[in-house]
Design a protein around this motif. Sequence first.
Motif, short mmCIF file in Angstrom:
data_model
loop_
_atom_site.label_atom_id
_atom_site.label_comp_id
_atom_site.label_asym_id
_atom_site.label_seq_id
_atom_site.Cartn_x
_atom_site.Cartn_y
_atom_site.Cartn_z
N ASN A 23 0.97 -1.25 0.11
CA ASN A 23 -0.11 0.11 0.09
C ASN A 23 0.84 1.41 -0.01
OD1 ASN A 23 0.73 0.66 2.84
ND2 ASN A 23 -0.75 -0.60 3.48
N TRP A 24 0.15 2.45 -0.11
CA TRP A 24 0.98 3.85 -0.38
C TRP A 24 1.86 4.03 0.96
CZ3 TRP A 24 2.22 6.25 -4.62
CH2 TRP A 24 2.89 7.63 -4.19
N GLN A 25 1.09 3.85 2.04
CA GLN A 25 1.86 4.16 3.33
C GLN A 25 3.34 3.23 3.41
OE1 GLN A 25 -1.48 3.67 3.14
NE2 GLN A 25 -1.58 6.06 3.15
N GLU A 26 3.13 1.89 2.79
CA GLU A 26 4.19 0.99 2.99
C GLU A 26 5.61 1.52 1.96
OE1 GLU A 26 2.19 -3.05 4.56
OE2 GLU A 26 1.99 -2.49 2.23
N GLU A 28 5.73 4.41 1.00
CA GLU A 28 6.41 5.71 1.50
C GLU A 28 7.56 5.26 2.73
OE1 GLU A 28 6.30 9.03 0.43
OE2 GLU A 28 4.07 9.51 0.23
N ALA A 29 7.07 4.49 3.55
CA ALA A 29 8.10 3.87 4.53
C ALA A 29 9.19 3.29 3.89
CB ALA A 29 7.29 3.07 5.48
N GLU A 32 11.83 5.90 2.78
CA GLU A 32 12.37 6.74 3.93
C GLU A 32 13.40 5.79 4.45
OE1 GLU A 32 11.20 8.71 8.21
OE2 GLU A 32 9.54 8.00 6.88
N GLU A 91 0.20 9.95 -4.80
CA GLU A 91 -0.40 9.11 -3.89
C GLU A 91 -1.95 8.89 -4.67
OE1 GLU A 91 -2.39 8.27 0.39
OE2 GLU A 91 -1.41 10.42 0.05
#
Length: 206
Positions: A23-26, A28-29, A32, A91
């Motif tokens: 997913n998008w949050q993953e 982004e993580a 980083e 996103e």
Amino acid sequence: MVTLQLRQLSVPPGHRVMFHNVNWQEFEAIIEELGDHRAARLAYSQGTLEIRMPLPKHEKAKVIIGDLVKILLEELEIDCESFGSTTFKREDMASGVEPDDSFYIQNHALMIGKERDLTIDPPPDLAIEVDVTSKTQLDAYEALGVPELWRYVHGKLQINILNDGKYIESEISATFPNLPILEAIPQFIEQSRTVGRSPTLRAFRQ
């Protein structure tokens, strides 16, 4: 479920690893955690993440093509802002790419002194990929709306022009419509392998 750290992952040069249902949050993580100072390149499209490790010959071709483009822009007195392998992501389009090189040309004035935020900024006008084999990346570039994408694969250059949201192959570059880009770029890349980078760039400039 087994959870592994990204630092436990080793991708040999010339190989790639695909992750699905990211997913998008993953995504982004992961960006980083991996940080900016890395050799690996990422591409994300609709939940599929690709991590690839380029070969040395990939890096040499990437640098030469970027140098040739910069010479063309300088000699034609066309202003640009070069963004290199910056991560471009949106996103709302569930897409993100890290091209081998990228240039703002038509939109260069908008990007002077800026980083990038594709929620408010346009995508780069020209992106370059070397040894691209993944459909994921092509989908991502289409979703991000990059007008012109050069793909250098197995010694040949392919020019892709965005048309109604999809790429079509073209024999003419929209950025350099009056120049034989398809023939010239591979010719001088090959020349650089025999005579070296600097003599090749001087010959190209002449």
